[in-house]
Design an enzyme around this catalytic site. Structure first.
Site, PDB file in Angstrom:
ATOM      1  N   ASN A 169      -0.973   7.770   4.189  1.00  0.00           N
ATOM      2  CA  ASN A 169      -0.862   6.478   3.485  1.00  0.00           C
ATOM      3  C   ASN A 169       0.431   5.736   3.811  1.00  0.00           C
ATOM      4  O   ASN A 169       0.460   4.507   3.761  1.00  0.00           O
ATOM      5  CB  ASN A 169      -1.068   6.641   1.972  1.00  0.00           C
ATOM      6  CG  ASN A 169      -0.062   7.542   1.321  1.00  0.00           C
ATOM      7  OD1 ASN A 169       0.600   8.331   1.977  1.00  0.00           O
ATOM      8  ND2 ASN A 169       0.063   7.434   0.018  1.00  0.00           N
ATOM      9  N   GLU A 267       6.605  16.513  -2.048  1.00  0.00           N
ATOM     10  CA  GLU A 267       6.320  15.212  -2.659  1.00  0.00           C
ATOM     11  C   GLU A 267       4.800  15.129  -2.774  1.00  0.00           C
ATOM     12  O   GLU A 267       4.102  14.898  -1.782  1.00  0.00           O
ATOM     13  CB  GLU A 267       6.867  14.073  -1.789  1.00  0.00           C
ATOM     14  CG  GLU A 267       8.388  14.079  -1.637  1.00  0.00           C
ATOM     15  CD  GLU A 267       9.136  13.809  -2.927  1.00  0.00           C
ATOM     16  OE1 GLU A 267       8.503  13.464  -3.941  1.00  0.00           O
ATOM     17  OE2 GLU A 267      10.366  13.971  -2.926  1.00  0.00           O
ATOM     18  N   CYS A 301       0.888   7.098  -3.842  1.00  0.00           N
ATOM     19  CA  CYS A 301       1.203   8.106  -4.871  1.00  0.00           C
ATOM     20  C   CYS A 301       1.854   7.458  -6.083  1.00  0.00           C
ATOM     21  O   CYS A 301       1.834   8.030  -7.172  1.00  0.00           O
ATOM     22  CB  CYS A 301       2.108   9.181  -4.294  1.00  0.00           C
ATOM     23  SG  CYS A 301       3.587   8.503  -3.539  1.00  0.00           S
ATOM     24  N   GLU A 474      13.805  13.203  -2.157  1.00  0.00           N
ATOM     25  CA  GLU A 474      13.999  12.588  -0.834  1.00  0.00           C
ATOM     26  C   GLU A 474      14.726  11.274  -1.017  1.00  0.00           C
ATOM     27  O   GLU A 474      14.544  10.592  -2.030  1.00  0.00           O
ATOM     28  CB  GLU A 474      12.646  12.348  -0.158  1.00  0.00           C
ATOM     29  CG  GLU A 474      11.976  13.644   0.217  1.00  0.00           C
ATOM     30  CD  GLU A 474      10.763  13.471   1.103  1.00  0.00           C
ATOM     31  OE1 GLU A 474      10.169  12.374   1.117  1.00  0.00           O
ATOM     32  OE2 GLU A 474      10.418  14.430   1.788  1.00  0.00           O
TER      33      GLU A 474
END
Ligand code: NAP
Length: 494
Positions: A169, A267, A301, A474
């Site tokens: 994505n 993640e 997400c 991150e």
């Protein structure tokens, strides 16, 4: 402009620099085909056409990528941080200089609208720029000694070879967010991009080579994930694994990495609630929730997955939100609509199943609810009203352009409903009451809370989730520290 097609073969991309189209893996500074020429097709989600065949490496070739990364580690980690920084900075310059080609390539293989793709390339580049700077700053820290005559220091050292696994994505940004941090820390990298969108990753490797990343420092391994990634999880030389993708695969990799006790960054999925309190600025709440739901065609997400609106403003919010949703354009990414195609057939089927289930459980259809006439993988932007908590969409990631809305009556009730999920990535909150904003932000069990806005991401912030949305962070300095080990040194001169 002359268009070369040196490497593209049958590739259906049309870039101004056709050398960015690399249908091979990049290992030890070389472009390599799969054993016996094995490859897999990459298609354009807008029309199903094959864009090109990408090399599918074997498990043995994937192991060779770890060999290359391991061999390159001493030299790369031994460079002056300023020299690693300079190479990363040149990589950033290369990405920015080719941003239009990279965005075109992404639109073709991922389907997202052109302006979103350009935005992603700039976002991807921003991590390389940020970590080019951070590379210079892993300072040694002194500790005030509690032992007579002893001197104490904490050194930060790169963990070793880092394996990176990225989703489709955000095919460029998820790779640079990990790779730039790892490389800045002094690690070498083996990376596996999603098989839906591997050309974005190999184009970044081409630009890394032009920027002067030495052979073996940054390796891209394309092919079937189960074949090429699994060996990394058990390889003792791979000291860190950083994964972005579904919670389901995250759990699997977590288990597979247990025996070699790797450093993990995960993640994973999200199931973001949006909470709109009475007294919020309704124009802002509607506008921002449209962005939070429909960016990346809902395949994000961070996408708003369930919208809770306080009862006194419920009808007005629903009317305005539905009108704004109906106004969204749907089409092929290169025409830069609001919404593009979904990634694959199973993504569309998920929308259909969640909508059918919600309607069966008593929800009302505000708009949409069908595949869109633009093509097989397009789904109408859809609003579901009065959705009960028992509906699947209130518990599962949707990953598409369907927005469920439901009323609530009290602050305590909505906090409990928002937190009733295994996920904890981001939550959105709309209110103009400062005490309520503080209380609710504290009570939400999410790694990130966005108040009266949608965009919160960027290279300087630590991105990540609570609960089963992930491990570690991150971006920011923390993102680089994930790829380092602390060495405590205690010295006595006596
Ligand atoms: P996915 O199916 O979990 O795949 C992600 C990556 O894992 C791909 O590179 C895939 O490679 C690889 N993979 C698949 N099966 C594997 C296996 N058995 N062993 C090792 N690797 C395997 O996720 P996706 O569909 O690409 O992405 C969507 C998901 O990512 C959503 O859940 C979304 O919420 C999450 N996401 C999270 C964040 C975040 O920062 N929290 C950001 C973006 C996306 P192949 O394609 O080759 O199978």
């Amino acid at each position: 402009m002359k268009r070369e097609n040196v490497h593209a073969g049958a590739c259906g991309f049309d870039l101004s620099d056709q050398r960015l189209v690399r249908p091979f893996s990049y290992v030890g500074g070389k472009w390599i085909a799969g054993d016996d020429g094995a490859s897999f097709d990459v298609t354009d989600p807008a029309d199903g056409r094959v864009l090109g065949a990408m090399a599918a490496l074997s498990a043995g070739q994937s192991g060779a990528a770890v060999d290359a990364a391991q061999s390159a580690f001493d030299d790369w980690s031994g460079l002056l941080p300023q020299d690693r920084s300079a190479i990363l900075r040149r990589w950033f310059d290369q990405i920015m200089a080719h941003r239009e080609d990279l965005a075109h390539l992404m639109v073709r293989e991922q389907g997202k609208p052109l302006s979103e793709a350009l935005g992603e390339i700039e976002y991807a580049a921003s991590f390389v720029e940020f970590y080019a700077e951070e590379a210079k700053r892993p300072n040694i820290e002194g500790v005030t000694s509690h032992l007579p005559d002893a001197e104490m220091e904490l050194w930060r050292e790169p963990v070793g070879v880092a394996a990176l696994i990225t989703p489709w994505n955000f095919p460029s940004a998820m790779l640079t967010r990990k790779a730039a941090a790892a490389l800045a820390a002094g690690c070498t990298v083996v990376a596996h991009p999603s098989s839906e969108t591997p050309f974005s990753a190999t184009a970044l490797a081409e630009l890394g080579e032009r920027a002067g990343l030495p052979a073996g420092v940054f390796n891209i391994v394309t092919g079937k994930a189960r074949i090429v990634v699994e060996p990394w999880t058990t390889d003792v030389r791979v000291r860190a694994l950083s994964f972005t993708g579904s919670t389901e695969i995250g759990r699997l990799l977590y288990r597979q990495c247990a025996d070699t006790v790797k450093r993990l960054v995960m993640e994973l999925g999200g199931h973001a609630p949006v909470i709109v309190f009475k007294g919020a600025d309704l124009d802002t709440a509607v506008e921002e929730t449209i962005k939070a739901k429909f960016a990346t065609s809902g395949q994000d997400c961070l996408a708003a997955n369930r919208i809770y609106v306080e009862r006194p403003i419920y009808d007005e919010f629903c009317a305005r939100f539905t009108a704004a949703t109906k106004a969204l354009s749907v089409g092929v990414g290169m025409d830069d609509p609001d919404i593009g195609p979904l990634m694959n057939e199973s993504a569309v089927q998920k929308q259909e199943a969640q909508v059918a289930d919600a309607l069966e459980q008593g929800a009302r259809l505000g708009c949409g609810g069908e595949r869109h006439a633009a093509g097989r993988l397009f789904y109408e932007p859809t609003v579901l009203l009065d959705v009960p908590d028992a509906a699947a969409i209130m518990g599962e990631e949707t990953f598409g352009p369907v927005a469920p809305i439901t009323p609530f009556d009290t602050e305590g009730e909505v906090i409990a409903r928002a937190n009733a999920t295994e996920y904890g990535l981001v939550a959105y909150l709309h209110s103009l009451d400062p005490r309520r904003i503080y209380r609710v932000s504290r009570a939400l069990q999410f790694g990130m809370v966005a108040v009266n806005r949608t965009k919160v991401t960027g290279a300087p912030i630590p991105f990540g989730g609570a609960k089963q949305s992930g491990l570690g962070r991150e971006g920011a300095r923390l993102g680089m520290e994930e790829f380092t080990e602390i060495k405590y040194v205690c010295r006595d001169w006596a």
